[in-house]
Design a protein around this motif. Structure first.
Motif, short mmCIF file in Angstrom:
data_model
loop_
_atom_site.label_atom_id
_atom_site.label_comp_id
_atom_site.label_asym_id
_atom_site.label_seq_id
_atom_site.Cartn_x
_atom_site.Cartn_y
_atom_site.Cartn_z
N ILE A 144 -3.72 -5.06 -3.06
CA ILE A 144 -2.80 -4.48 -2.07
C ILE A 144 -1.45 -4.19 -2.72
O ILE A 144 -0.84 -3.13 -2.51
N GLY A 145 -0.95 -5.14 -3.53
CA GLY A 145 0.32 -4.92 -4.20
C GLY A 145 0.27 -3.78 -5.19
O GLY A 145 1.20 -2.96 -5.28
N ALA A 146 -0.83 -3.68 -5.96
CA ALA A 146 -0.97 -2.59 -6.92
C ALA A 146 -1.06 -1.24 -6.21
O ALA A 146 -0.47 -0.24 -6.65
N SER A 147 -1.79 -1.18 -5.09
CA SER A 147 -1.90 0.06 -4.33
C SER A 147 -0.55 0.46 -3.74
O SER A 147 -0.20 1.65 -3.72
N LEU A 168 5.23 2.09 -18.41
CA LEU A 168 5.99 2.02 -17.16
C LEU A 168 5.07 1.88 -15.96
O LEU A 168 5.34 1.09 -15.04
N SER A 169 3.97 2.63 -15.95
CA SER A 169 3.04 2.57 -14.82
C SER A 169 2.39 1.19 -14.72
O SER A 169 2.29 0.62 -13.62
N ILE A 170 1.95 0.64 -15.84
CA ILE A 170 1.33 -0.69 -15.82
C ILE A 170 2.35 -1.74 -15.40
O ILE A 170 2.01 -2.70 -14.68
N LYS A 171 3.59 -1.57 -15.80
CA LYS A 171 4.63 -2.52 -15.41
C LYS A 171 4.83 -2.51 -13.90
O LYS A 171 4.94 -3.57 -13.27
N PHE A 172 4.84 -1.34 -13.29
CA PHE A 172 4.94 -1.24 -11.84
C PHE A 172 3.76 -1.94 -11.17
O PHE A 172 3.93 -2.76 -10.25
N ILE A 173 2.55 -1.62 -11.60
CA ILE A 173 1.35 -2.14 -10.95
C ILE A 173 1.26 -3.65 -11.07
O ILE A 173 1.00 -4.36 -10.09
N VAL A 174 1.48 -4.17 -12.27
CA VAL A 174 1.38 -5.62 -12.48
C VAL A 174 2.49 -6.36 -11.74
O VAL A 174 2.26 -7.42 -11.13
N ALA A 175 3.71 -5.83 -11.75
CA ALA A 175 4.84 -6.50 -11.10
C ALA A 175 4.60 -6.64 -9.60
O ALA A 175 4.74 -7.74 -9.03
N PHE A 176 4.20 -5.56 -8.94
CA PHE A 176 3.97 -5.65 -7.49
C PHE A 176 2.71 -6.44 -7.18
O PHE A 176 2.64 -7.14 -6.16
N GLY A 177 1.68 -6.35 -8.05
CA GLY A 177 0.49 -7.14 -7.82
C GLY A 177 0.76 -8.63 -7.88
O GLY A 177 0.26 -9.40 -7.05
N LEU A 178 1.58 -9.05 -8.84
CA LEU A 178 1.92 -10.47 -8.95
C LEU A 178 2.85 -10.91 -7.83
O LEU A 178 2.73 -12.04 -7.33
N CYS A 179 3.78 -10.06 -7.42
CA CYS A 179 4.69 -10.43 -6.34
C CYS A 179 3.94 -10.62 -5.02
O CYS A 179 4.33 -11.45 -4.20
N PHE A 180 2.86 -9.89 -4.84
CA PHE A 180 2.08 -10.05 -3.61
C PHE A 180 1.24 -11.33 -3.63
O PHE A 180 0.55 -11.62 -2.64
N GLN A 181 1.27 -12.08 -4.72
CA GLN A 181 0.60 -13.38 -4.78
C GLN A 181 1.45 -14.48 -4.14
O GLN A 181 0.98 -15.63 -4.02
N LEU A 182 2.69 -14.16 -3.75
CA LEU A 182 3.59 -15.19 -3.24
C LEU A 182 3.04 -15.90 -2.00
O LEU A 182 3.08 -17.13 -1.94
N PRO A 183 2.53 -15.19 -0.98
CA PRO A 183 1.98 -15.93 0.17
C PRO A 183 0.80 -16.82 -0.20
O PRO A 183 0.66 -17.93 0.33
N VAL A 184 -0.05 -16.35 -1.11
CA VAL A 184 -1.20 -17.16 -1.53
C VAL A 184 -0.73 -18.43 -2.21
O VAL A 184 -1.22 -19.54 -1.93
#
Length: 322
Positions: free
Chosen positions: A129-132, A176-192
């Protein structure tokens, strides 16, 4: 049994665990290599998919040519390798998670398995979800902001205006694209992460709410570190992560409510009011004991007299003295 036999018996389970860990790591590595080989054979379509936000943004700005250039001769090969590594990790992640679960599950109780398994399933879903969100929402906005600094050249009688056109590097865009995808994907792990910590009793909803102001500062620093230096992306990441933090507080509160209901059903839950009444009763009981002890130690309360009694008050002692 000798000491040597005891040492060998105690070391046997450790050797078995290490052998099991080695087997799981080998299976995970093989899955990663297979995924990497598959992605290397189709790295061109993957790269075309990753450039979709850039090409769409440039088309909306009236620029039909969204081609990227190779600055170094070997840059194309390293781009293919980078795509293969990233894609191989994405493809093999479900199998790697399964191997991790197979290694950890035998050492867990049934209730621990029921608590841990949903978080393992939710983690890749939240990352997706974060990567999307980064790919379809954040990256187009960020690219539109960056492309706004272009300038169309114009030769006139009064002077010459320099033309500023975008000619991006393939490797730099991919990074740059991978940095965006990984950063938001990891940030969306916060609730988990916070919900799992709350279920383990490491954090509480009240504690998370009390440190909210420190969390805001930490999220601002995180947004400044993991995003490009533009205000739009940083604000978007801050709003999203802070919203996830508030959602995490509610999830932890829900976990605490469920835990309280289970303890009440088992008769193991005590309210704060009951504890205060019990403490007051214990305090009164201790005061009564102190009063009784102080009364017994006072010689004046002893009917038989003490060492400080006046001998004249005892006739027997007066007669003996005579």
């Amino acid at each position: 049994m000798s000491d040597t036999d005891e040492i060998e018996d105690s070391s046997a389970p450790l050797i078995e665990h290490l052998a099991e860990l080695r087997t799981r790591l080998i299976h995970s590595a093989v899955a990663f290599i297979i995924g990497m080989v598959i992605c290397f054979t189709v790295w061109n379509p993957i790269f075309n998919f990753l450039t979709e936000p850039l090409c769409s943004t440039m088309a909306n700005r009236g620029q039909d040519d969204c081609g990227l250039i190779l600055i170094k001769l070997q840059e194309g090969f390293f781009v293919a390798v980078s795509i293969s590594l990233f894609g191989g990790l994405v493809l093999s992640f479900p199998y790697i998670s399964y191997q991790l679960w197979r290694f950890v599950a035998p050492g867990l109780y049934k209730n621990e398995k029921n608590a841990f398994l949903p978080f393992m399933l939710a983690s890749p879903i939240m990352f997706l979800i974060g990567a999307s969100f980064a790919f379809y929402v954040v990256m187009p906005l960020a690219f539109d902001f960056f492309l706004g600094f272009q300038q169309t050249g114009n030769v006139a009688e009064t002077g010459v205006e320099a033309s500023i056109d975008f000619q991006g590097s393939v490797q730099e865009y991919l990074r740059l694209s991978i940095k965006f995808i990984v950063a938001f994907g990891l940030c969306f792990q916060l609730p988990v992460l916070l919900t799992l910590m709350g279920k383990a009793g490491l954090v509480s909803s009240q504690g998370l709410a009390d440190v909210r102001k420190y969390a805001v500062v930490g999220i601002l620093v995180l947004a400044a570190l993991v995003t490009p230096p533009d205000v739009i992306t940083q604000v978007i990441l801050f709003v999203v992560v802070y919203g996830l933090y508030e959602i995490s507080i509610q999830l932890v509160k829900r976990v605490e409510t469920k835990r309280e209901a289970d303890l009440r059903a088992q008769g193991l839950w005590f309210d704060d009011d009951d504890e205060e009444v019990e403490d007051e009763l214990m305090a009164e009981f201790d005061e009564d004991d102190d009063e009784d002890d102080s009364g017994d130690d006072d010689p004046s309360d002893d009917p038989e007299g003490g060492p400080d009694d006046d001998p004249e008050d005892d006739p027997g002692m007066v007669e003996t003295g005579r």
